[in-house]
Design an enzyme around this catalytic site. Structure first.
Site, PDB file in Angstrom:
ATOM      1  N   SER A 116       8.832  -2.736  29.654  1.00  0.00           N
ATOM      2  CA  SER A 116       7.405  -2.471  29.844  1.00  0.00           C
ATOM      3  C   SER A 116       7.185  -1.655  31.110  1.00  0.00           C
ATOM      4  O   SER A 116       7.851  -1.862  32.132  1.00  0.00           O
ATOM      5  CB  SER A 116       6.663  -3.804  29.970  1.00  0.00           C
ATOM      6  OG  SER A 116       5.372  -3.597  30.507  1.00  0.00           O
ATOM      7  N   TYR A 139       2.160   1.913  28.952  1.00  0.00           N
ATOM      8  CA  TYR A 139       0.706   1.807  28.865  1.00  0.00           C
ATOM      9  C   TYR A 139       0.173   3.095  29.477  1.00  0.00           C
ATOM     10  O   TYR A 139       0.479   3.398  30.636  1.00  0.00           O
ATOM     11  CB  TYR A 139       0.199   0.629  29.689  1.00  0.00           C
ATOM     12  CG  TYR A 139       0.406  -0.734  29.069  1.00  0.00           C
ATOM     13  CD1 TYR A 139       0.068  -0.971  27.736  1.00  0.00           C
ATOM     14  CD2 TYR A 139       0.895  -1.799  29.814  1.00  0.00           C
ATOM     15  CE1 TYR A 139       0.229  -2.223  27.171  1.00  0.00           C
ATOM     16  CE2 TYR A 139       1.051  -3.063  29.260  1.00  0.00           C
ATOM     17  CZ  TYR A 139       0.715  -3.265  27.935  1.00  0.00           C
ATOM     18  OH  TYR A 139       0.872  -4.510  27.394  1.00  0.00           O
ATOM     19  N   THR A 165       2.109   1.592  23.488  1.00  0.00           N
ATOM     20  CA  THR A 165       1.414   0.399  22.985  1.00  0.00           C
ATOM     21  C   THR A 165      -0.062   0.732  22.868  1.00  0.00           C
ATOM     22  O   THR A 165      -0.684   1.189  23.832  1.00  0.00           O
ATOM     23  CB  THR A 165       1.649  -0.795  23.926  1.00  0.00           C
ATOM     24  OG1 THR A 165       3.033  -1.117  23.881  1.00  0.00           O
ATOM     25  CG2 THR A 165       0.843  -2.010  23.494  1.00  0.00           C
ATOM     26  N   LYS A 219       3.363   0.950  18.963  1.00  0.00           N
ATOM     27  CA  LYS A 219       3.344  -0.518  18.918  1.00  0.00           C
ATOM     28  C   LYS A 219       1.901  -1.024  18.948  1.00  0.00           C
ATOM     29  O   LYS A 219       1.124  -0.639  19.830  1.00  0.00           O
ATOM     30  CB  LYS A 219       4.107  -1.072  20.129  1.00  0.00           C
ATOM     31  CG  LYS A 219       4.097  -2.588  20.251  1.00  0.00           C
ATOM     32  CD  LYS A 219       5.052  -3.035  21.352  1.00  0.00           C
ATOM     33  CE  LYS A 219       5.125  -4.542  21.495  1.00  0.00           C
ATOM     34  NZ  LYS A 219       3.981  -5.132  22.189  1.00  0.00           N
ATOM     35  N   HIS A 243       0.361  -8.012  19.532  1.00  0.00           N
ATOM     36  CA  HIS A 243       0.597  -8.300  20.951  1.00  0.00           C
ATOM     37  C   HIS A 243       0.802  -9.803  21.170  1.00  0.00           C
ATOM     38  O   HIS A 243       0.413 -10.355  22.203  1.00  0.00           O
ATOM     39  CB  HIS A 243      -0.601  -7.810  21.773  1.00  0.00           C
ATOM     40  CG  HIS A 243      -0.245  -7.210  23.108  1.00  0.00           C
ATOM     41  ND1 HIS A 243      -0.277  -5.877  23.351  1.00  0.00           N
ATOM     42  CD2 HIS A 243       0.137  -7.783  24.275  1.00  0.00           C
ATOM     43  CE1 HIS A 243       0.057  -5.645  24.611  1.00  0.00           C
ATOM     44  NE2 HIS A 243       0.323  -6.789  25.191  1.00  0.00           N
TER      45      HIS A 243
HETATM   46  C1  LIG Z   1       4.092 -12.486  29.061  1.00  0.00           C
HETATM   47  C2  LIG Z   1       3.925 -11.328  28.099  1.00  0.00           C
HETATM   48  C3  LIG Z   1       3.765 -10.049  28.592  1.00  0.00           C
HETATM   49  C4  LIG Z   1       3.642  -8.965  27.705  1.00  0.00           C
HETATM   50  N1  LIG Z   1       3.553  -7.696  28.194  1.00  0.00           N
HETATM   51  C5  LIG Z   1       3.558  -6.643  27.334  1.00  0.00           C
HETATM   52  C6  LIG Z   1       3.635  -5.318  27.826  1.00  0.00           C
HETATM   53  O1  LIG Z   1       3.723  -5.067  29.009  1.00  0.00           O
HETATM   54  N2  LIG Z   1       3.619  -4.319  26.898  1.00  0.00           N
HETATM   55  C7  LIG Z   1       3.539  -4.550  25.544  1.00  0.00           C
HETATM   56  O2  LIG Z   1       3.536  -3.614  24.745  1.00  0.00           O
HETATM   57  N3  LIG Z   1       3.482  -5.805  25.067  1.00  0.00           N
HETATM   58  C8  LIG Z   1       3.510  -6.854  25.924  1.00  0.00           C
HETATM   59  N4  LIG Z   1       3.520  -8.126  25.431  1.00  0.00           N
HETATM   60  C9  LIG Z   1       3.557  -8.342  23.978  1.00  0.00           C
HETATM   61  C10 LIG Z   1       5.019  -8.417  23.510  1.00  0.00           C
HETATM   62  O3  LIG Z   1       5.676  -7.199  23.679  1.00  0.00           O
HETATM   63  C11 LIG Z   1       5.097  -8.810  22.028  1.00  0.00           C
HETATM   64  O4  LIG Z   1       4.316  -7.935  21.261  1.00  0.00           O
HETATM   65  C12 LIG Z   1       4.643 -10.248  21.765  1.00  0.00           C
HETATM   66  O5  LIG Z   1       4.959 -11.075  22.848  1.00  0.00           O
HETATM   67  C13 LIG Z   1       5.313 -10.781  20.507  1.00  0.00           C
HETATM   68  O6  LIG Z   1       4.901 -12.072  20.226  1.00  0.00           O
HETATM   69  P1  LIG Z   1       5.734 -13.383  20.616  1.00  0.00           P
HETATM   70  O7  LIG Z   1       5.553 -13.590  22.085  1.00  0.00           O
HETATM   71  O8  LIG Z   1       5.037 -14.431  19.819  1.00  0.00           O
HETATM   72  O9  LIG Z   1       7.165 -13.147  20.239  1.00  0.00           O
HETATM   73  C14 LIG Z   1       3.637  -9.211  26.313  1.00  0.00           C
HETATM   74  C15 LIG Z   1       3.792 -10.515  25.828  1.00  0.00           C
HETATM   75  C16 LIG Z   1       3.952 -11.567  26.714  1.00  0.00           C
HETATM   76  C17 LIG Z   1       4.167 -12.951  26.145  1.00  0.00           C
END
Ligand SMILES: Cc1cc2nc3c(=O)[nH]c(=O)nc-3n(C[C@H](O)[C@H](O)[C@H](O)COP(=O)(O)O)c2cc1C
Length: 364
Positions: A116, A139, A165, A219, A243
């Site tokens: 990220s 982002y 994303t 994404k 997300h």
């Molecule tokens: C703590 C956290 C931070 C995240 N930060 C980002 C991010 O910086 N960029 C992004 O595209 N998705 C981010 N996501 C979403 C994840 O990439 C992913 O889509 C999502 O966590 C998938 O679901 P799951 O946690 O149930 O496996 C984040 C998710 C979590 C839990």
């Protein structure tokens, strides 16, 4: 921290669920809530699990499954499982070393990591931490030149693909963070740029594809309509995601949306998916539906928080064991043999929430 010996790690964690209390004990309340929480009522979080739990298996028997291969291809590269570490902002508040630790774990086990852009120690230092298969996720918080600079830096540092994303036009209301007064350190210091994110449109995707040849992943696709538009723009990967239920509340579960996205894409691009995937059986379901890759968000973070890099590697080993058990019991020896005929709609059982894949937790 020195990595504990492998045997000790194996003894400490026999199941994935054991990482959850270990992570909770290590993390302060703010980062813990940030990690597990979702938007507003967290209905989308629950629907991610509900959608997966609403799929049952149709096993075939007597098919010689004594030799098993659960590896996969990610953009033509071999990986040990069809999973990737999804991008996580602020990993440095979850595990010492942040993204560099995730990179080391991904490399040791043999899967890809998507980094990220809001994660420390940044794209150069993370690339230097391990010789892993890596993808950079941005982002958009700056103008075209700012985006192009990130693309150049990612290519220069060996990132195989680039991800935008797109489900963050607005920053959602994460009530666990608000109620807990948790101010994410990286948001307090981040330069203003959210207007670029809200202003993003397909024009920027077109400009990206016209200018850059690095494979592009979009994404945050959650409808057949947008999947089709993404393919028309020539993207290499349509990443079906809500997300992890952290952006739009009352969205549909990712596994429920996946079939319409696959149908719309119709083989013209790869389709990846994430949202609520916690178990080997979950991964098998997505691949049987037709996805090429499953993103894991919270699960690897929990393993990292619980036991650092060795914890992540151990969690992926357990996941691999679950996957192979499931494949064998379905009567196949590789992901290539899976078809939608191995699946059927099924009445979901029990509760559905962020940890409902680990029902024994409730008994502790
Ligand atoms: C703590 C956290 C931070 C995240 N930060 C980002 C991010 O910086 N960029 C992004 O595209 N998705 C981010 N996501 C979403 C994840 O990439 C992913 O889509 C999502 O966590 C998938 O679901 P799951 O946690 O149930 O496996 C984040 C998710 C979590 C839990």
């Amino acid at each position: 921290m020195n990595a504990p010996p492998k045997a000790e790690m194996r003894e400490q964690f026999l199941t994935l669920q054991e990482f959850v209390p270990a992570a909770r004990a290590k993390l302060p309340p703010g980062p813990w809530s940030y990690l597990i929480g979702g938007a507003e009522t967290e209905t989308t979080v629950r629907r991610n699990r509900l959608a997966l739990d609403s799929i049952g298996f149709r096993p075939r028997v007597l098919r010689d499954v004594s030799k098993m291969d659960s590896s996969a291809q990610l953009l033509s590269r071999k990986v040990r499982l069809p999973v990737l570490l999804a991008p996580i902002g602020g990993l440095e508040s979850i595990v010492a070393g942040g993204a560099a630790s995730a990179a080391r774990g991904a490399a040791q086990f043999g899967v890809a990591q998507m980094l990220s852009s809001v994660c420390q120690p940044g794209l150069e230092a993370t690339a230097a931490a391990a010789d892993n298969l890596r993808i950079f996720q941005l982002y958009v918080r700056g103008d075209d030149a700012w985006v192009d600079d990130h693309v150049k830096r990612a290519i220069d540092h060996g990132y195989t693909a680039f991800c935008l994303t797109v489900d963050v036009a607005m920053y959602s209301r994460r009530e666990r963070d608000l109620v807990g007064r948790f101010v994410k350190p990286w948001r307090a210091t981040a330069p203003a740029g959210s207007s670029y994110q809200s202003g993003l449109s397909w024009n920027q995707v077109k400009r990206f594809k016209d200018k850059h040849s690095i494979p592009l992943i979009i994404k945050g696709i959650a409808t057949a309509e947008d999947a089709d538009i993404a393919v028309q723009h020539g993207v290499e990967v349509v990443y079906c995601s809500n997300h992890g239920g952290r952006q739009l509340d009352h969205g549909l579960g990712s596994a429920a949306v996946l079939p319409e996205v696959l149908k719309a894409v119709a083989g013209r691009a790869e389709v990846w998916v994430d949202g609520g995937f916690m178990r080997g059986t979950d991964i098998v379901k997505a691949i049987a539906l037709g996805a090429k890759m499953v993103g894991l968000g919270r699960l690897p973070c929990i393993a990292l928080a619980a036991a650092g890099v060795p914890g992540l590697v151990r969690a992926l080993e357990i996941l691999e064991n679950e996957v192979q058990t499931c494949l064998g019991l379905l009567g196949v020896t590789s992901f290539a043999e899976l078809t939608p005929q191995h699946l059927a709609p099924a009445p979901p059982v029990g509760e559905h929430d962020v940890f409902s894949a680990f029902p024994l937790l409730g008994e502790q």
